[in-house]
Design a protein around this motif. Structure first.
Motif, short mmCIF file in Angstrom:
data_model
loop_
_atom_site.label_atom_id
_atom_site.label_comp_id
_atom_site.label_asym_id
_atom_site.label_seq_id
_atom_site.Cartn_x
_atom_site.Cartn_y
_atom_site.Cartn_z
N LYS A 35 -13.31 33.16 53.55
CA LYS A 35 -13.23 31.78 53.08
C LYS A 35 -12.63 31.74 51.67
CE LYS A 35 -16.57 29.11 55.71
NZ LYS A 35 -17.64 29.90 56.36
N THR A 41 -5.66 30.57 48.87
CA THR A 41 -4.30 30.46 49.43
C THR A 41 -3.84 29.02 49.57
OG1 THR A 41 -4.83 32.47 50.67
CG2 THR A 41 -2.82 31.33 51.28
N LEU A 102 -4.19 47.31 58.12
CA LEU A 102 -3.69 46.00 57.70
C LEU A 102 -4.32 45.57 56.38
CD1 LEU A 102 -3.47 44.02 61.07
CD2 LEU A 102 -1.59 44.49 59.49
N CYS A 134 -1.89 37.92 56.79
CA CYS A 134 -3.05 37.12 57.24
C CYS A 134 -2.85 36.77 58.72
CB CYS A 134 -3.18 35.80 56.48
SG CYS A 134 -3.03 35.83 54.69
N HIS A 138 -4.85 37.92 62.08
CA HIS A 138 -5.57 36.91 62.86
C HIS A 138 -5.07 36.86 64.30
CE1 HIS A 138 -7.06 34.37 59.19
NE2 HIS A 138 -7.50 35.61 59.20
#
Ligand code: HEM
Ligand code: HEM
Lengths: 145, 239
Positions: A35, A41, A102, A134, A138
């Motif tokens: 979070k 970001t 990653l 990111c 994801h």
């Protein structure tokens, strides 16, 4: 005999409870760090599109958060923490090396970008490449809830 | 397919009748193209999804236009004309199974409800899109006016609704291809040219087109509703 059994049962259930608590703890911790990624970001995304004015300090602090949290996140995905209230996919533990890699790449990219980004032009050239990780992660390791 | 309108011989009636007015056809094909682009723009490297969002706003404009046009537009576009009760749908289905469905100039009773389903699901996809984030750097126009929980839920719906949309579109395209190339009613040609061969129709023919002024009015209201609505709600209508 009966007492020993009762003590054993109490001990076992206490152990199980701490295991469950530790697991939900780990999930809560990694979600809190993610979070923080999100909060750092979001304003930078506005700068990328030109909606909000460029702010070097905000960009640098986002990059600091990336490097710091990426390192902290690696141990927060222990084997067996894929159940319960989590969006982590089982594929994390099938390809743990790739997953950890990653985070390493992300931390390294953020550290490099922290040095390389000095103005708006270098920001627009370098930053999108950093946060591409990111989405990469994801897409393969986070559940679409 | 489409015989040219003969104006010189006023005594022979034209071989075709109007089925869909121009605004209805433009809205339909625009919607098809834009929905296609919504998927393309998501999966073909539009990283910041700027194109996807503008495209989605355009879809909302077409949807609002089509709803307004369903109230004040051409006769075959009006909801009151093509939405029929379950009895009519059932008897149309039975007639179709028997292989002798009646011809309709506008939507048939089953197709009419399919139109509502399509508009509804496209609408749900587009509305949830307004509140969607990728959790990284893309925040759609209305994400700043809702709580994080609402945003997360809308983002999840935006990912759960489109498979239903794809299913409906598959049915829609298959049904129209079947009607047009296996049946005797070329619906696709009619949706392109706006005309059908003269014949016996179960609904009123010919269609009366909606006026151009009304179409322009509906378009203006649709644009104002979408962009004004987002601005009034406190969002940023320009992604
Ligand atoms: C891909 C996205 C598409 C969407 C969102 C879509 C949506 C719609 C909608 C909302 C209508 C109702 C038109 C009105 O009453 O104003 C319609 C009608 C129609 N569409 Fe599509 N469509 C799509 C693709 C296609 C394709 C690829 C074909 C060609 C096979 C097609 C053929 C037709 C036909 C023939 C009608 C008229 C149906 C009738 O006569 O009852 N559509 N479409
Ligand atoms: C009917 C119209 C629309 C369609 C068919 C559509 C389709 C899609 C699809 C297929 C995705 C990918 C979901 C996934 O990753 O599984 C997506 C993502 C997204 N859409 Fe839409 N969309 C539509 C309208 C909109 C609108 C109006 C907006 C906002 C203005 C919007 C904003 C977004 C955003 C921000 C994402 C990124 C979510 C993510 O990557 O997790 N969409 N859309």
């Amino acid at each position: 005999m009966r007492l020993r059994l009762a003590v054993f049962a109490a001990f076992a259930s206490a152990l199980a409870a701490t295991a469950v608590m530790a697991q939900s703890d780990v999930i809560a911790q990694r979600e809190a760090l993610m979070k923080e990624f999100g909060r750092a970001t979001r304003p930078v995304g506005g700068m990328l599109r030109g909606g909000t004015p460029f702010d070097l300090a905000a960009v640098q602090s986002a990059l600091d958060v990336y490097a710091r949290n990426a390192k902290a996140l690696v141990p927060l995905f222990p084997e067996g923490s894929g159940g319960g209230e989590t969006e982590a996919l089982p594929s994390i533990w099938q390809k743990k090396a790739e997953f950890d890699g990653l985070f390493d790449k992300f931390a390294a990219d953020a550290t490099a970008a922290r040095a390389a980004i000095t103005d708006e032009a270098s920001f627009k050239a370098i930053f999108p490449g950093v946060i591409r990780t990111c989405g990469t992660c994801h897409d393969s390791f986070r559940k679409k809830s | 397919m489409d015989a040219p309108l003969s104006r010189s011989a006023a005594t022979t009636p034209p071989a075709t009748v109007l089925a869909w007015d121009l605004p209805t056809r433009i809205a339909k094909w625009l919607l098809a193209v834009l929905v296609g682009l919504a998927f393309a723009s998501r999966y073909c490297g539009d990283g910041a999804l700027v194109w996807h969002q503008w495209n989605g706003l355009a879809i909302l404009v077409v949807l609002v236009f089509r709803v307004l046009w369903g109230l004040v537009g051409g006769s075959t576009a009006r909801f009151s004309r093509f939405l029929r009760g379950p009895g009519a749908v059932l008897s149309y289905g039975v007639a179709m199974l028997r292989g002798r469905p009646p011809h309709f100039l506008g939507h048939n009773p089953a197709g009419g409800w399919m139109v509502i389903a399509l508009l509804g699901v496209v609408g749900a996809q587009a509305l949830t899109g307004l509140f969607t984030t990728d959790d990284i750097a893309v925040y759609a126009p209305l994400t700043n006016v809702v709580s994080d929980e609402t945003m997360a839920r809308a983002s999840a719906w935006h990912q759960q609704i489109y498979p239903i949309l794809l299913l409906l579109l598959g049915l829609h395209v298959a049904a129209n291809l079947a009607h047009s190339f296996l049946g005797s009613d070329n619906l696709i040609a009619a949706m392109i040219t706006g005309r059908k061969p003269r014949g016996t129709f179960a609904d009123r023919d010919p269609a009366t087109p909606g006026s151009v002024a009304r179409a322009v009015g509906c378009l203006v209201v649709a644009i104002a509703t979408v962009f004004g609505g987002i601005a009034l709600a406190g969002g940023n209508p320009f992604p």
